[in-house]
Design a protein around this motif. Structure first.
Motif, short mmCIF file in Angstrom:
data_model
loop_
_atom_site.label_atom_id
_atom_site.label_comp_id
_atom_site.label_asym_id
_atom_site.label_seq_id
_atom_site.Cartn_x
_atom_site.Cartn_y
_atom_site.Cartn_z
N LEU A 116 -3.28 -33.60 8.32
CA LEU A 116 -3.62 -32.47 7.34
C LEU A 116 -3.86 -31.19 8.18
N ARG A 117 -4.46 -31.28 9.49
CA ARG A 117 -5.18 -29.91 10.15
C ARG A 117 -3.78 -29.40 10.79
N SER A 118 -2.62 -30.04 11.30
CA SER A 118 -1.37 -29.20 11.54
C SER A 118 -0.79 -28.33 10.55
N PRO A 119 -0.57 -28.78 9.30
CA PRO A 119 0.12 -27.79 8.29
C PRO A 119 -1.05 -26.48 8.01
N LEU A 120 -2.34 -26.95 7.92
CA LEU A 120 -3.39 -25.89 7.69
C LEU A 120 -3.34 -24.93 8.94
N ALA A 121 -3.23 -25.37 10.07
CA ALA A 121 -3.05 -24.55 11.24
C ALA A 121 -1.90 -23.48 11.13
N ALA A 122 -0.90 -24.17 10.42
CA ALA A 122 0.31 -23.30 10.45
C ALA A 122 0.17 -22.26 9.39
N ILE A 123 -0.48 -22.61 8.27
CA ILE A 123 -0.82 -21.66 7.25
C ILE A 123 -1.64 -20.53 7.48
N GLU A 124 -2.61 -20.84 8.34
CA GLU A 124 -3.63 -19.97 8.83
C GLU A 124 -2.93 -18.98 9.67
N ASN A 125 -2.06 -19.56 10.55
CA ASN A 125 -1.22 -18.52 11.38
C ASN A 125 -0.45 -17.65 10.68
N TYR A 126 0.39 -18.14 9.50
CA TYR A 126 0.99 -17.04 8.68
C TYR A 126 0.28 -16.09 8.12
N LEU A 127 -0.87 -16.31 7.52
CA LEU A 127 -1.89 -15.54 6.87
C LEU A 127 -2.50 -14.57 7.92
N GLN A 128 -2.58 -14.94 9.09
CA GLN A 128 -3.21 -14.02 10.20
C GLN A 128 -2.23 -13.06 10.41
N VAL A 129 -0.88 -13.45 10.51
CA VAL A 129 0.25 -12.45 10.60
C VAL A 129 0.42 -11.31 9.53
N MET A 130 0.45 -12.01 8.36
CA MET A 130 0.16 -11.08 7.20
C MET A 130 -0.83 -10.08 7.29
N LEU A 131 -1.85 -10.63 7.72
CA LEU A 131 -3.20 -9.75 7.81
C LEU A 131 -3.04 -8.68 8.70
N ALA A 132 -2.58 -9.00 9.68
CA ALA A 132 -2.28 -8.11 10.97
C ALA A 132 -1.23 -6.92 10.55
N PHE A 170 2.33 -7.54 10.42
CA PHE A 170 3.47 -7.90 10.83
C PHE A 170 4.66 -8.13 10.02
N ALA A 171 4.23 -8.56 8.80
CA ALA A 171 5.05 -8.96 7.69
C ALA A 171 5.14 -7.76 6.65
N GLY A 172 4.75 -6.77 7.08
CA GLY A 172 4.94 -5.68 5.93
C GLY A 172 3.43 -5.22 5.69
#
Length: 260
Positions: A169-185, A187-189
């Motif tokens: 469970l931790r692996s996909p959650l870490a991936a989700i958190e990384n994508y959210l951090q990218v969005m918050l910064a 970098f995705a618009g």
């Protein structure tokens, strides 16, 4: 009771004495119990007992292997599944609920290969142990050790299972958190204020969820002597504000205004 020859009774009594539930009984007791025992052979996939049914038979495995299965349901609406929690091999007992109240099987027992067992009549055994308290006391002592050992093994299996699930469970959650951090910064618009607030709340929730997964594993590994009371002061308004933030967006979509 089944009619048995003297030789077959001695053979049965000898095997009973080697089992983990009748160990330590006098020969006279073993011979008396052997009178209401019989040898049976079951094919692969045959069910010896079914969880929830009345426990009227006790089985001692002579040859083969029996899987103990427990019905597991994750959530009220999910489909129940059978999970193997233990294997019973030669000399071990399955169906000891036939001795212990309330005499209902707590697990199912399924043969995973052709299996030969000694089948003990549960009501007859209970009657004999009640009439012979010394033998009954010894059997209950053995049963306590047996249940305790299986409980510890089940606890260890649960801890291992939770560790595996935690990692998965931790692996996909870490991936989700990384994508959210990218969005918050950005970098995705660029995000508008409402979107930014939603992403921040999602990150907080994902972080909380990862922490809860770790807590569950730690709790499973914890032993009673390690548990200590640890109270701490906290701010009620902080918890209230956090709860309101969790539902504010959903409420706004339904044109509900929340006032604190």
């Amino acid at each position: 009771m089944l009619k048995q020859t003297e030789h077959s009774l001695e053979v049965l009594a000898n095997f009973l004495g080697q089992s983990d539930i009748f160990e330590g009984l006098f020969e006279a007791d073993l011979l008396a119990i052997a009178l209401f025992c019989r040898e049976e052979t079951f094919a692969d996939d045959a069910s010896l007992l079914i969880e929830g049914e009345e426990a009227n038979k006790l089985y001692i495995v002579q040859r083969g292997k029996v899987a103990l299965e427990k019905s597991v349901q994750l959530g009220r609406h999910s489909t129940p599944r059978s999970a193997t929690i233990h294997y019973i091999v030669s000399g071990m007992v399955v169906g000891f609920s036939a001795v212990a109240w309330p005499h209902v099987y707590s697990t199912s027992g399924v043969c995973v290969e052709p299996t030969r067992v000694i089948t003990v009549d549960g009501p007859a055994l209970r009657f004999y142990l009640a009439k012979n308290p010394e033998a009954g006391y010894k059997v209950m002592q053995n049963l306590t050790k047996l249940v305790g050992g299986r409980y510890r093994q089940a606890t260890n299996t649960l801890t291992y299972f939770l560790s595996v699930v935690s990692h998965e469970l931790r692996s996909p959650l870490a991936a989700i958190e990384n994508y959210l951090q990218v969005m918050l910064a950005g970098f995705a618009g660029e995000l508008n204020p409402k979107q930014e607030r939603m992403v921040k709340r999602c990150i907080i929730r994902v972080t909380d969820l990862r922490g809860q997964i770790g807590d569950v594993v730690d709790l499973a590994r914890m032993r009673p002597e390690q548990i200590q009371t640890d109270f701490a002061w906290f701010d009620l308004s902080e918890i209230g504000n956090q709860a309101i933030e969790d539902v504010r967006l959903a409420a706004a979509e339904k044109k509900i205004r929340i006032k604190v």
